[in-house]
Design a protein around this motif. Structure first.
Motif, mmCIF file in Angstrom:
data_model
loop_
_atom_site.group_PDB
_atom_site.id
_atom_site.type_symbol
_atom_site.label_atom_id
_atom_site.label_comp_id
_atom_site.label_asym_id
_atom_site.label_seq_id
_atom_site.Cartn_x
_atom_site.Cartn_y
_atom_site.Cartn_z
ATOM 1 N N ASN A 4 0.816 -1.213 0.000
ATOM 2 C CA ASN A 4 0.000 0.000 0.000
ATOM 3 C C ASN A 4 0.843 1.252 0.000
ATOM 4 O OD1 ASN A 4 -2.263 -1.556 -0.049
ATOM 5 N ND2 ASN A 4 -3.028 -0.954 1.951
ATOM 6 N N SER A 5 2.052 1.162 0.571
ATOM 7 C CA SER A 5 2.902 2.348 0.672
ATOM 8 C C SER A 5 3.436 2.804 -0.680
ATOM 9 C CB SER A 5 4.078 2.087 1.626
ATOM 10 O OG SER A 5 4.870 1.009 1.139
ATOM 11 N N GLU A 28 -5.586 6.889 4.133
ATOM 12 C CA GLU A 28 -5.455 6.211 5.432
ATOM 13 C C GLU A 28 -4.987 4.774 5.254
ATOM 14 O OE1 GLU A 28 -9.336 6.728 7.039
ATOM 15 O OE2 GLU A 28 -8.922 8.743 7.829
ATOM 16 N N GLY A 29 -5.254 4.206 4.074
ATOM 17 C CA GLY A 29 -4.828 2.843 3.783
ATOM 18 C C GLY A 29 -3.428 2.747 3.223
ATOM 19 N N GLY A 30 -2.738 3.868 3.154
ATOM 20 C CA GLY A 30 -1.342 3.846 2.736
ATOM 21 C C GLY A 30 -1.071 4.191 1.289
ATOM 22 N N ALA A 45 -7.408 22.418 -0.493
ATOM 23 C CA ALA A 45 -8.082 22.436 0.805
ATOM 24 C C ALA A 45 -8.467 21.024 1.220
ATOM 25 C CB ALA A 45 -9.311 23.331 0.742
ATOM 26 N N ALA A 46 -8.922 20.219 0.259
ATOM 27 C CA ALA A 46 -9.268 18.827 0.557
ATOM 28 C C ALA A 46 -8.040 18.028 0.950
ATOM 29 C CB ALA A 46 -9.951 18.197 -0.658
ATOM 30 N N ALA A 47 -6.941 18.234 0.240
ATOM 31 C CA ALA A 47 -5.702 17.520 0.555
ATOM 32 C C ALA A 47 -5.193 17.895 1.942
ATOM 33 C CB ALA A 47 -4.639 17.819 -0.492
ATOM 34 N N ASP A 48 -5.344 19.145 2.313
ATOM 35 C CA ASP A 48 -4.932 19.576 3.654
ATOM 36 C C ASP A 48 -5.737 18.852 4.730
ATOM 37 O OD1 ASP A 48 -3.036 21.284 2.632
ATOM 38 O OD2 ASP A 48 -4.306 23.078 2.754
ATOM 39 N N LYS A 49 -7.031 18.654 4.474
ATOM 40 C CA LYS A 49 -7.883 17.951 5.435
ATOM 41 C C LYS A 49 -7.532 16.464 5.514
ATOM 42 C CE LYS A 49 -11.961 20.949 4.915
ATOM 43 N NZ LYS A 49 -13.370 20.999 4.433
ATOM 44 N N GLY A 51 -4.594 14.967 4.550
ATOM 45 C CA GLY A 51 -3.236 14.744 5.038
ATOM 46 C C GLY A 51 -2.642 13.481 4.443
ATOM 47 N N GLY A 52 -1.743 12.841 5.190
ATOM 48 C CA GLY A 52 -1.091 11.637 4.685
ATOM 49 C C GLY A 52 -0.372 11.932 3.388
ATOM 50 N N ASN A 53 -0.277 10.944 2.546
ATOM 51 C CA ASN A 53 0.409 11.130 1.269
ATOM 52 C C ASN A 53 -0.610 11.468 0.182
ATOM 53 O OD1 ASN A 53 2.586 11.328 -0.392
ATOM 54 N ND2 ASN A 53 2.951 9.134 -0.575
#
Length: 257
Positions: A4-5, A28-30, A45-49, A51-53
């Motif tokens: 998943n990474s 959230e699943g990588g 704005a959506a990407a900021d909410k 987060g993650g990669n």
């Protein structure tokens, strides 16, 4: 083998609604998730909410130059695509601010303005296929890849030809029939790619309260996103199936074409 990474996903129309929830679950699943949005600032704005990669990419699926730029961008950064989630769609192209009932009334086959019908189909059918065709090269570069297209059980000819279906009156010539056409196009693609490294699946979120229906749906966006998220995360589903919420069909959540 991919983990998943190092799996890469693109979700179209991902800055809000079901698309946002799918992108969030994938991050959230990588997955590395590209959030496709017509408006780049809304995408950021959506990407900021999320987060993650997660990353933002400007993508208007009705604009060939936008599609080409998105392909080049992901190719230069990632080199391949593991998952394409076709989520972007519109329900009407008429006067804004109308209720769902008013929209449906104006989109009956006997009265639907042909120019508005063409506009909706341009996004829901032709734009969705155009994006898919453009990204097939990157999908083929992944060890195994999937195309998940968010459709609607409203497009089911079997369900809408059943007089006992209480929702068949909502099957209109503009939005509903665009989903029928979308289902046909992607079943054709699933048949074509059968036996290849790419699987194709369709999924219905159910009657979800989003901008598509003036937020008049009966399910929350979280409830409506559950089945699309399940399909987006599932790697062992058979090629060429159409699923929806469990209450639609019972066994295996299969929606009839």
């Amino acid at each position: 083998m991919e983990t998943n990474s190092n799996k890469v996903a693109l979700v179209t129309g991902a800055n809000t609604g079901v698309g946002f929830q799918i992108a969030k679950a994938l991050a959230e699943g990588g997955y590395t998730v590209y959030i496709g949005a017509r408006n780049l600032e809304k995408g950021k704005a959506a990407a900021d909410k999320i987060g993650g990669n997660s990353k933002t990419i400007q993508l208007d699926i009705t604009d060939s130059s936008s599609i080409s730029s998105a392909v080049q961008h992901i190719e230069s950064e990632a080199g391949y695509l593991s998952l394409l989630v076709n989520n972007a769609a519109i329900s009407n192209a008429g006067q804004p601010g109308r209720t769902m009932e008013e929209v449906l009334g104006a989109q009956r086959a006997s009265v639907a303005p042909i120019d508005e019908m063409k506009t909706v189909w341009e996004t829901n059918v032709f734009g969705t296929l155009a994006v898919t065709q453009a990204f097939l090269g990157l999908l083929r570069k992944a060890p195994a890849a999937r195309i998940v297209t968010v459709s609607s059980a409203l497009g089911s000819l079997t369900m809408n030809s059943n007089p006992d279906n209480p929702y068949r009156s909502a099957f209109d010539a503009v939005y509903g029939a665009s989903k029928t056409a979308l289902n046909g196009v992607f079943l054709s693609l699933a048949n074509e790619l059968e036996g290849s490294s790419i699987k194709v699946n369709m999924v219905s979120p159910g009657f979800t309260a989003t901008a598509l229906n003036n937020f008049q749906g009966t399910d929350t966006v979280e409830e409506g996103s559950a089945e699309p998220i399940r399909v987006a995360l599932s790697e062992n589903l058979p090629n060429g199936i159409f699923t929806g919420p469990a209450d639609y069909s019972g066994a295996d959540q299969i929606v009839p074409w």
